[in-house]
Structure formats: structure tokens, C-alpha cells
Design a protein around this motif. Structure first.
Motif, PDB file in Angstrom:
ATOM      1  N   GLY A  52      -6.769   3.004   0.888  1.00  0.00           N
ATOM      2  CA  GLY A  52      -5.127   3.819   0.752  1.00  0.00           C
ATOM      3  C   GLY A  52      -3.907   3.264   1.570  1.00  0.00           C
ATOM      4  N   ALA A 166     -12.696   6.145   1.347  1.00  0.00           N
ATOM      5  CA  ALA A 166     -11.892   6.635  -0.147  1.00  0.00           C
ATOM      6  C   ALA A 166     -12.770   7.517  -0.613  1.00  0.00           C
ATOM      7  CB  ALA A 166     -11.453   6.024   0.024  1.00  0.00           C
ATOM      8  N   GLN A 167     -13.721   7.507  -0.794  1.00  0.00           N
ATOM      9  CA  GLN A 167     -14.692   8.917  -0.910  1.00  0.00           C
ATOM     10  C   GLN A 167     -14.590   9.839  -0.586  1.00  0.00           C
ATOM     11  OE1 GLN A 167     -15.702   8.003  -4.260  1.00  0.00           O
ATOM     12  NE2 GLN A 167     -16.557  10.287  -4.175  1.00  0.00           N
ATOM     13  N   ARG A 170     -11.480  11.310  -0.841  1.00  0.00           N
ATOM     14  CA  ARG A 170     -11.395  12.414  -1.690  1.00  0.00           C
ATOM     15  C   ARG A 170     -12.249  13.496  -2.332  1.00  0.00           C
ATOM     16  NH1 ARG A 170     -10.160   7.343  -3.868  1.00  0.00           N
ATOM     17  NH2 ARG A 170     -13.135   6.897  -4.624  1.00  0.00           N
ATOM     18  N   ASP A 171     -13.623  13.680  -1.456  1.00  0.00           N
ATOM     19  CA  ASP A 171     -14.376  14.501  -2.016  1.00  0.00           C
ATOM     20  C   ASP A 171     -13.539  15.815  -0.729  1.00  0.00           C
ATOM     21  OD1 ASP A 171     -15.996  13.638  -3.209  1.00  0.00           O
ATOM     22  OD2 ASP A 171     -17.582  12.902  -1.674  1.00  0.00           O
ATOM     23  N   GLU A 172     -13.477  15.930   0.084  1.00  0.00           N
ATOM     24  CA  GLU A 172     -12.828  16.317   0.844  1.00  0.00           C
ATOM     25  C   GLU A 172     -11.561  17.541   0.454  1.00  0.00           C
ATOM     26  OE1 GLU A 172     -11.491  14.806   4.612  1.00  0.00           O
ATOM     27  OE2 GLU A 172     -13.512  14.750   5.773  1.00  0.00           O
TER      28      GLU A 172
END
Length: 172
Positions: A52, A166-167, A170-172
């Protein structure tokens, strides 16, 4: 622990650049060549592409300032160029497909922009008197070749790691 891996990776790349510049024997590459390793900046560009723009620009600003403080007499050249070029590259990647070949080529283009920007700033404030054609032959092409080799080796591991970062973000 996982939070600290990303800053540690960039700190490692920062140190790797200085070790390469200090310990790489100049006679291997020829007497007239100046090699500027941009491993850290290549990593930051891959971060911006795969994790990002926001994180890429933040790390670019932090390490641009650190680079200026440690290596450069004038604070601001890398502090400005790192985030600016990172922003440009992330905007370009919104238009192009995000695959590893395109990311490699665009990152190499970002490194080329950085080299040209640093040369122009140094020439403007009279730090260097090297003519542009000499700069292209002695520093620009050898630097691009060195960093292309680094990116060829590191592109896939960086891509995989930054996609996992990045994954996890996004999970946080």
C-alpha cells in the motif's frame, strides 16, 4: 514480534547498502564506475506496490530522513525524493497490472528517477561538478545494473513478504 520484522528488514537493507559501498572492491567493477546501491529504496518501492501507498510513503519519509542524517550533509534531498518518487510509483502502479515483472521494471524506473534527482540537486547546489554525460556513463548505468541484479534476486521474496504484511494489516 511480527510487527518488528518490517522495520528490521528496512534497517537491514539500509545497513546492507553501506556495507556494500564500503566493502565491495572497486577494481572488480572498473576504475571509472561509481556504484550506488539502492537496495533500501527498491524495498520501499516494493512495499508501496504490494502493501500500500500509505506504508510505502511513511517508510520512505522515515528512511529518507535517516539517510540524510547519516550520509548527506544537507537534510532534505532524500527526505523529499524518497516519498515523492514512492508516491509517483504507486500512482503509476494503479494504471498498470501488479505483477512481478511490471513491479521490477517500475521499481527500476523509480531508482533511475532517484539517481537523476540526486544528481540534479547535487549539481544545482555545486556539490558535484561531474558533467551529465559523464554521470550517465560512470554512475547512472552501473547503478541501474547493480540494482537490477539486486531486484532480480530479491523481487520474489519481497513480493511474498509484503503481500503477507498487507494481508495481516487487512486482518487487524
Amino acid at each position: 514480534m511480527k510487527k518488528f520484522l518490517l522495520p528490521l528488514l528496512f534497517l537491514f537493507l539500509f545497513l546492507l547498502e553501506s556495507m556494500f559501498a564500503q566493502y565491495a572492491p572497486p577494481e572488480v567493477f572498473g576504475d571509472n564506475y561509481i556504484l550506488a546501491p539502492r537496495f533500501l529504496f527498491g524495498g520501499i518501492l516494493f512495499l508501496a506496490i504490494y502493501a500500500g501507498r500509505k506504508y510505502g510513503i511513511i517508510y520512505a519519509a522515515i528512511f529518507g530522513l535517516l539517510f540524510d542524517i547519516v550520509w548527506i550533509e544537507i537534510i532534505g534531498i532524500y527526505l523529499f525524493l524518497f516519498p515523492f518518487i514512492t508516491y509517483l510509483i504507486s500512482k503509476i502502479m494503479h494504471v498498470l497490472q501488479t505483477n512481478i515483472i511490471v513491479a521490477f521494471l517500475v521499481s527500476l524506473m523509480g531508482i533511475a528517477l532517484l539517481e537523476l534527482g540526486v544528481y540534479e540537486m547535487d549539481f544545482l547546489i555545486h556539490i558535484t561538478t561531474l558533467e551529465f554525460i559523464s554521470f550517465i556513463k560512470m554512475r547512472f548505468y552501473p547503478t541501474l545494473i547493480l540494482n537490477a541484479v539486486f531486484l532480480l534476486i530479491a523481487a520474489y521474496p519481497l513480493k511474498r513478504y509484503f503481500e503477507s504484511v498487507a494481508q495481516s494489516l487487512r486482518d487487524e
